[in-house]
Design a protein around this motif. Structure first.
Motif: not given
Length: 91
Positions: A70-81
């Motif tokens: 999980l790269g960028n984990l925020q309240a409204e978005q998730i980045l899976v790398e």
């Protein structure tokens, strides 16, 4: 419920508002098989290096692959790398 959804879609088209905002839909963006960005999610259900399950307003998103992080984990978005093999939307 379906009639209301149809009315909201018509309103979104008339006002030129993206339907994902009006209908509370997730926005899923992939960069090849290396990155997957999920916006408008409801949280992470399960996370392993080979599986990420993400709760959506309606259903779940299953991301399978290898070396998933999980790269960028925020309240409204998730980045899976990592190496994404499959993306499945289950309602």
């Amino acid at each position: 419920m379906l009639r209301r959804k149809g009315n909201l879609q018509s309103l979104a088209g008339f006002l030129e508002i993206p339907q994902d905002i009006v209908l509370d839909l997730p926005r899923i963006t992939m960069l090849g098989n290396k990155q997957l960005l999920v916006e408008n999610h409801k949280g992470i259900i399960e996370y392993t290096p080979s599986l990420v399950r993400i709760k959506l307003n309606q259903g779940e998103l299953f991301v399978t692959g290898e070396g998933l992080i999980l790269g960028n984990l925020q309240a409204e978005q998730i980045l899976v790398e990592g190496m994404v093999r499959e993306v499945k939307y289950d309602i």
